[in-house]
Design a protein around this motif. Structure first.
Motif, PDB file in Angstrom:
ATOM      1  N   ALA A 126      -8.116   4.997  -3.645  1.00 54.31           N
ATOM      2  CA  ALA A 126      -6.782   5.320  -4.152  1.00 54.31           C
ATOM      3  C   ALA A 126      -6.706   4.885  -5.606  1.00 54.31           C
ATOM      4  O   ALA A 126      -7.002   3.732  -5.934  1.00 54.31           O
ATOM      5  N   THR A 148       2.232   7.140  -2.498  1.00 53.49           N
ATOM      6  CA  THR A 148       1.367   5.971  -2.642  1.00 53.49           C
ATOM      7  C   THR A 148       1.457   5.000  -1.468  1.00 53.49           C
ATOM      8  O   THR A 148       0.427   4.506  -1.004  1.00 53.49           O
ATOM      9  N   LEU A 152      -1.883   3.934   0.454  1.00 53.79           N
ATOM     10  CA  LEU A 152      -2.396   2.563   0.442  1.00 53.79           C
ATOM     11  C   LEU A 152      -2.609   2.014   1.849  1.00 53.79           C
ATOM     12  O   LEU A 152      -3.466   1.149   2.051  1.00 53.79           O
ATOM     13  N   ALA A 155      -6.142   3.604   2.430  1.00 56.30           N
ATOM     14  CA  ALA A 155      -7.226   3.525   1.454  1.00 56.30           C
ATOM     15  C   ALA A 155      -8.198   2.388   1.742  1.00 56.30           C
ATOM     16  O   ALA A 155      -7.779   1.248   2.007  1.00 56.30           O
ATOM     17  N   ARG A 157     -10.466   1.483  -0.619  1.00 52.64           N
ATOM     18  CA  ARG A 157     -10.573   0.779  -1.897  1.00 52.64           C
ATOM     19  C   ARG A 157      -9.424   1.209  -2.798  1.00 52.64           C
ATOM     20  O   ARG A 157      -8.933   2.330  -2.691  1.00 52.64           O
ATOM     21  N   ARG A 158      -9.023   0.305  -3.714  1.00 57.46           N
ATOM     22  CA  ARG A 158      -7.889   0.559  -4.587  1.00 57.46           C
ATOM     23  C   ARG A 158      -8.270   0.295  -6.039  1.00 57.46           C
ATOM     24  O   ARG A 158      -8.722  -0.803  -6.377  1.00 57.46           O
ATOM     25  N   GLY A 160      -6.494   0.064  -9.598  1.00 55.14           N
ATOM     26  CA  GLY A 160      -5.202  -0.025 -10.252  1.00 55.14           C
ATOM     27  C   GLY A 160      -5.329   0.112 -11.751  1.00 55.14           C
ATOM     28  O   GLY A 160      -6.041  -0.668 -12.389  1.00 55.14           O
ATOM     29  N   LEU A 180      -5.678  -5.322  -5.368  1.00 53.08           N
ATOM     30  CA  LEU A 180      -6.444  -4.280  -6.059  1.00 53.08           C
ATOM     31  C   LEU A 180      -7.919  -4.648  -6.060  1.00 53.08           C
ATOM     32  O   LEU A 180      -8.289  -5.767  -6.402  1.00 53.08           O
TER      33      LEU A 180
END
Length: 430
Positions: A126, A148, A152, A155, A157-158, A160, A180
């Motif tokens: 994401a 979002t 989230l 997800a 992995r994130r 940012g 994050l």
């Protein structure tokens, strides 16, 4: 510990191992993994710029996006032929990519897209754009929340993008900085949304205004008509806003005393002028939420006096609406209009309004029947009023024949005779 984060403190002093340079962002994408890229005022432009810099970055990439026409331009020229983008809105420049399978347009509403994310797709990465963290280590999604929260929750992995120009908006969704996986600092302007008005648009808005009473809950979509309408509702009192998008008109109505300031005015996106982004930071009676809330059919069904205003490209004499195609070509998507129109139609004391100019360059937008090269975005059961610059067609409570006559009366005068002839032929077969 994020509790000691101070606004303005250099972020790289917090978690060095997570930080990546902009040029390294494309390396986070792995072949055949799904990457979510939000749209509207939360579009991570710095990420997309790096991603499209070299076609090899998108070899076998799978992007899922909510880019919105008129706010976000989606250019696939820099993508590898094996890369693929899936989105909610078609844009004319994506026609070739769609035919080649490089762009997949999903014919679902915003509420449907929430369910699609929740049930039908795995999000591997994401990509989200946020404000710098506050003193509690929380980053605001600022003016754009959209899908979002749902993303989230899925997800793996994130990434940012901490954007120095993303404002901390009171009432917006927040994300813990320490949640994050990767962080990249950027300084990217937010998109400016400004639609000029014209005499025809103002005439449409003047016809709509009397349909909106004091205390109504109001939803408006994108375009010129919502902008003009806001200016004509300044004398109202106790208005409540629940919409997919809010813009400068929100603050204009507040300044005029038209809004119920004890109500949490709700939207999933804020987009407007630079001054709007600055002033909205401290506007307290506001919440910016995910589409799982703003477009939730269960929540919308509970709104009394809910008046929804959406636009269309064509309306036929049965009241069916095309919001997506022109001359057989797909140019947009349904967005949240089906979610809101149905809710307005069924709301106690509410209504569903469709607004459009009576003509386009090639003829009438009021047509006998939607043609074989178009689609029905809104069914006839989801529309109460159709408004053009020539007046208001009241479909609520009208029979099939009464609907047709009302719609003919709001068509451009030069097309009414042909529409009457066409309806007589249709009526003889009913």
């Amino acid at each position: 510990m994020t509790a000691n984060i101070q606004v303005g403190r250099p972020l790289k002093s917090l978690q060095r191992n997570r930080f990546i340079d902009p040029q390294a962002m494309p390396s986070l994408i792995r072949p055949d993994e799904w990457v979510f890229v939000p749209g509207s005022s939360g579009a991570p432009l710095a990420f997309m710029e790096q991603l499209l810099h070299d076609p090899e970055f998108t070899r076998n990439a799978r992007l899922l996006t909510s880019y919105v026409p008129g706010i976000n331009a989606l250019d696939l020229a820099g993508m590898h032929p094996t890369g693929q983008v899936t989105g909610l809105f078609m844009q004319p420049e994506l026609a070739v990519a769609q035919r080649e399978g490089r762009f997949r347009a999903l014919p679902i509403s915003y509420a449907g897209f929430v369910r699609h994310i929740t049930e039908q797709v795995d999000i591997d990465l994401a990509v989200i754009q946020l404000s710098p963290p506050d003193e509690n280590g929380m980053c605001s999604l600022g003016p754009s929340v959209e899908f979002t929260p749902a993303v989230l929750r899925k997800a793996r992995r994130r990434l940012g993008l901490i954007n120095l120009q993303t404002p901390i908006v009171r009432g917006s969704y927040t994300v813990p900085f320490n949640s994050l996986d990767y962080v990249c600092e950027v300084d990217t302007p937010l998109p400016i949304y400004d639609v000029p008005s014209d005499s025809g648009t103002e005439a449409i808005a003047r016809h709509i205004a009397p349909l909106i009473e004091d205390g109504a809950v109001l939803q408006t979509g994108l375009g010129k008509v919502p902008t003009a309408l806001m200016s004509m509702l300044r004398s109202r009192r106790g208005l409540k806003l629940h919409s997919g998008m809010l813009s400068d008109g929100l603050l204009e109505l507040a300044a005029a005393g038209a809004l119920d300031m004890n109500y949490l005015h709700t939207s999933c996106v804020l987009v407007g002028s630079r001054a709007f982004y600055e002033k909205i930071r401290d506007f307290h009676p506001l919440r910016v939420v995910g589409c799982d809330i703003s477009h939730d059919p269960v929540l919308l069904a509970k709104l009394d006096h809910f008046v929804t205003v959406n636009s269309a490209l064509e309306v036929d004499l049965f009241g069916q609406c095309n919001l997506e195609m022109t001359r057989g070509a797909a140019i947009s998507g349904c967005g949240g209009a089906p979610d809101f129109a149905r809710a307005g139609r069924l709301s106690r004391g509410g209504c569903s309004i469709i607004a459009l100019h009576a003509t386009h360059r090639r003829g009438s937008r009021i047509v006998p029947m939607l043609g074989p090269q178009t689609v029905t975005t809104l069914s006839r059961v989801d529309v109460d009023f159709v408004v053009t610059e020539y007046g208001v067609a009241r479909l609520k409570g009208a029979s099939v024949h009464e609907r047709a006559e009302a719609l003919i009366q709001v068509a451009a005068p030069e097309y009414r005779s042909d529409l009457q002839d066409a309806w007589r032929a249709i009526a003889n077969r009913l």
